[in-house]
Design a protein around this motif. Structure first.
Motif, mmCIF file in Angstrom:
data_model
loop_
_atom_site.group_PDB
_atom_site.id
_atom_site.type_symbol
_atom_site.label_atom_id
_atom_site.label_comp_id
_atom_site.label_asym_id
_atom_site.label_seq_id
_atom_site.Cartn_x
_atom_site.Cartn_y
_atom_site.Cartn_z
ATOM 1 N N ARG A 184 0.825 -1.215 0.000
ATOM 2 C CA ARG A 184 0.000 0.000 0.000
ATOM 3 C C ARG A 184 0.862 1.271 0.000
ATOM 4 O O ARG A 184 0.430 2.312 -0.493
ATOM 5 C CB ARG A 184 -0.901 -0.006 1.239
ATOM 6 N N ARG A 185 2.050 1.184 0.626
ATOM 7 C CA ARG A 185 2.969 2.332 0.725
ATOM 8 C C ARG A 185 2.280 3.563 1.320
ATOM 9 O O ARG A 185 2.535 4.706 0.899
ATOM 10 C CB ARG A 185 3.594 2.674 -0.635
ATOM 11 N N ASP A 186 1.399 3.331 2.264
ATOM 12 C CA ASP A 186 0.732 4.423 2.948
ATOM 13 C C ASP A 186 1.693 4.996 3.999
ATOM 14 O O ASP A 186 2.166 4.266 4.867
ATOM 15 C CB ASP A 186 -0.546 3.918 3.623
ATOM 16 N N PRO A 187 2.020 6.287 3.944
ATOM 17 C CA PRO A 187 3.028 6.840 4.864
ATOM 18 C C PRO A 187 2.665 6.692 6.332
ATOM 19 O O PRO A 187 3.536 6.424 7.173
ATOM 20 C CB PRO A 187 3.125 8.317 4.448
ATOM 21 N N GLY A 188 1.393 6.872 6.660
ATOM 22 C CA GLY A 188 0.980 6.722 8.055
ATOM 23 C C GLY A 188 1.166 5.293 8.546
ATOM 24 O O GLY A 188 1.636 5.064 9.667
ATOM 25 N N GLU A 189 0.815 4.340 7.716
ATOM 26 C CA GLU A 189 0.974 2.929 8.090
ATOM 27 C C GLU A 189 2.447 2.551 8.168
ATOM 28 O O GLU A 189 2.849 1.797 9.058
ATOM 29 C CB GLU A 189 0.241 2.040 7.092
#
Length: 304
Positions: A184-189
């Motif tokens: 996903r490369r979600d920064p928050g995650e």
């Protein structure tokens, strides 16, 4: 020929069973404690589904193939009821039948996760149910290994349980990290989940090494037999591959320490995250070799 084919397929079934258990148990642990939001993510749930399918298939096929191996029958007879009934009359068969039932119950826990997602992963009832299934799978797996035959059964079985638990937390977490979080490369995650897993993996690896050392000494009896028995030589191969995995893992840990903040600032830029993805993928691939070696050790005689 039938005997060797049946044994080879039995070892493969044990490998599939181990892989399924590590991904399923480790995946549930990851969702329950490190990434509850992943319960709503299709890829993350898919990892747990794959683990469940592999574990159930490996256990069911292992029952029949163990019977075909012992009875010197063709592996094509693995679903022959007469053969299966003979296996169920023995200790191995009863334990693995119990394990099959645990996989079925695990399907209920999985169905709840698929239906409710994050609400299931954060609920006490789901966590208790998933934990009970995990403990049962780890325990039944240990009951069919060499730890059950040790001269110090309590110590060996405790070490075996800790060894398997550490492997599940480490390897199952790797799979969830690779196919769930990093995809996903979600920064928050990335900022929240990766450091948590890094700390968990370090503890899990130390647990695997410590418990594995106890198991090896209890099973072989002396260090010298590592070099003079087939069992010991397979163990050396497993340790060699594991050492390579740990070197790669150290690279991943260094990336987390030096580059994670930069990756978060760039909002999960693919070029920045890619080296970490490659490192985790290499770890995950080599772990399959470790699991196969573990399957060989379970079916090998420590004295040979």
């Amino acid at each position: 020929m039938a005997l060797s084919a049946a044994k080879a397929l039995y070892v493969l079934a044990r490998c599939v069973d181990y892989a399924g258990m590590t991904v399923f148990v480790g995946g549930m642990f990851f969702l329950a404690l490190l990434w509850p939001d992943g319960g709503d993510n299709r890829q993350a749930r898919g990892v747990v589904v794959v683990g469940w399918v592999l574990g159930l298939a490996g256990t069911v096929c292992g029952l029949g193939l163990e019977g075909a191996w012992v009875a010197q029958r063709s592996p094509l007879d693995l679903f022959d009821w007469d053969l299966i009934s003979q296996v169920l009359n023995g200790q191995f068969g009863r334990i693995w039948f119990s394990k099959t039932l645990l996989w079925v119950l695990g399907g209920v826990v999985l169905a709840d996760l698929l239906q409710r997602g994050r609400r299931a992963a954060t609920s006490t009832a789901w966590r208790v149910g998933a934990g009970a299934i995990a403990v049962g799978l780890l325990r039944t797996t240990g009951l069919t290994g060499h730890s059950a035959e040790s001269g110090h059964p309590l110590l060996s079985q405790l070490a075996d349980f800790a060894h398997l638990a550490g492997i599940c937390a480490w390897i199952g977490g790797l799979a969830m990290l690779l196919f769930g979080v990093l995809a996903r490369r979600d920064p928050g995650e990335l900022a929240e989940v990766v450091p948590r897993y890094s700390k968990l993996a370090m503890i899990a690896v130390l647990l695997v090494i410590a418990a594995g050392s106890v198991l090896a000494l209890q099973t072989l009896g002396s260090v010298g037999r590592v070099f003079t028995t087939d069992y010991g030589r397979v163990l050396l191969v497993k340790l060699g591959v594991l050492a390579v995995v740990l070197l790669i893992a150290q690279g991943s840990k260094s990336w987390v320490a030096r580059r994670l903040d930069f990756a978060v600032v760039l909002r999960g830029d693919a070029g920045v995250v890619r080296p970490f993805v490659y490192s985790v993928a290499a770890e995950t691939t080599l772990v399959v070799v470790v699991l196969f070696a573990a399957s060989l050790l379970v079916t090998a005689s420590p004295g040979r």
